[in-house]
Write a protein that holds these residues in place. Structure first.
Motif, short mmCIF file in Angstrom:
data_model
loop_
_atom_site.label_atom_id
_atom_site.label_comp_id
_atom_site.label_asym_id
_atom_site.label_seq_id
_atom_site.Cartn_x
_atom_site.Cartn_y
_atom_site.Cartn_z
N ASP A 16 -2.25 -5.05 2.39
CA ASP A 16 -0.90 -5.78 2.18
C ASP A 16 0.26 -5.12 3.11
O ASP A 16 0.48 -3.67 2.77
CB ASP A 16 -0.53 -5.90 0.93
N VAL A 17 0.68 -5.68 4.02
CA VAL A 17 1.68 -5.16 4.71
C VAL A 17 3.19 -5.91 4.72
O VAL A 17 3.13 -7.03 4.67
CB VAL A 17 1.34 -5.39 6.29
N ASN A 18 4.20 -4.96 4.61
CA ASN A 18 5.44 -5.61 4.35
C ASN A 18 6.22 -4.65 5.36
O ASN A 18 6.68 -3.46 4.88
CB ASN A 18 6.01 -5.40 2.76
N GLY A 19 6.64 -5.37 6.49
CA GLY A 19 7.48 -4.68 7.49
C GLY A 19 6.55 -3.41 8.05
O GLY A 19 5.44 -3.75 8.60
N SER A 20 7.13 -2.21 7.94
CA SER A 20 6.26 -1.14 8.54
C SER A 20 5.55 -0.24 7.32
O SER A 20 4.82 0.58 7.55
CB SER A 20 7.01 -0.10 9.14
N GLU A 21 5.50 -0.82 6.12
CA GLU A 21 5.05 -0.14 4.97
C GLU A 21 3.76 -1.00 4.57
O GLU A 21 3.78 -2.09 4.74
CB GLU A 21 6.07 -0.34 3.77
N ALA A 22 2.59 -0.42 4.34
CA ALA A 22 1.16 -1.04 3.96
C ALA A 22 0.64 -0.20 2.70
O ALA A 22 1.04 0.89 2.56
CB ALA A 22 0.27 -0.68 5.03
N SER A 33 -0.73 4.42 0.19
CA SER A 33 0.63 3.76 0.50
C SER A 33 0.74 4.41 1.89
O SER A 33 0.88 5.91 2.32
CB SER A 33 1.76 4.40 -0.45
N ASN A 35 2.93 4.42 6.16
CA ASN A 35 3.66 3.82 7.25
C ASN A 35 2.75 3.25 8.35
O ASN A 35 2.40 4.16 8.68
CB ASN A 35 4.75 4.87 7.48
#
Length: 149
Positions: A16-22, A33, A35
């Motif tokens: 699951d990716v949200n912006g640059s965080e996965a 977790s 980047n």
């Protein structure tokens, strides 16, 4: 934008990716977790991932040892509920001489542990494998085998 994420030889099962965080779930039960841009990762959860957990031994310093059908030995910190260290049961594939105990895994008998015991006087951990093998390890370095039969 296309990006490749490599986390070693274990397969990625969910991401699951949200912006640059996965948040990345691996086939072996580990969750990272990370980047995506820098590929910096932090393990936030791990555990036994295949078959059953058979071995359980109370250590010292607020720790517990576990082993099972997934070729893993863990030393857990009871307070933090996190794995302090991890080891591999063996690196060789052997079948039990007469079938061994039943198992819910595809790992060979030599890579399944049926029992563990901790000796607090010499800080060693005895591991009984499903193929009848016994190994003695240094509890502070679970991959360091002192004796095997």
């Amino acid at each position: 934008v296309e990006n490749t994420i490599s986390l070693g030889s274990t397969l990625i099962r969910a991401i699951d990716v949200n912006g640059s965080e996965a948040l990345v779930g691996m086939r072996d039960g580990t969750i990272y977790s990370m980047n995506v841009a820098t590929q910096d990762k932090k393990m936030i959860m791990q555990g036994h991932s295949d078959g059953e957990v058979w071995g359980l031994a109370l250590g010292d310093d607020n720790s517990v040892f576990t082993s099972g059908d997934d070729n893993k030995i863990f030393c857990w910190n009871i307070d933090s509920r996190l794995a302090k260290s991890k080891g591999v049961i063996p690196t060789t594939d052997r079948k039990a001489p007469k079938g061994g105990a039943s198992s819910l895994t595809d790992f060979p008998d030599s890579k399944c542990a049926r029992a563990i015991a901790f000796n607090q006087h010499n800080q060693h951990l005895a591991v009984g494998h499903n193929d009848g093998t016994l190994s003695i390890r240094v509890a502070s370095d679970l991959d360091k085998v002192c004796f095997t039969n």
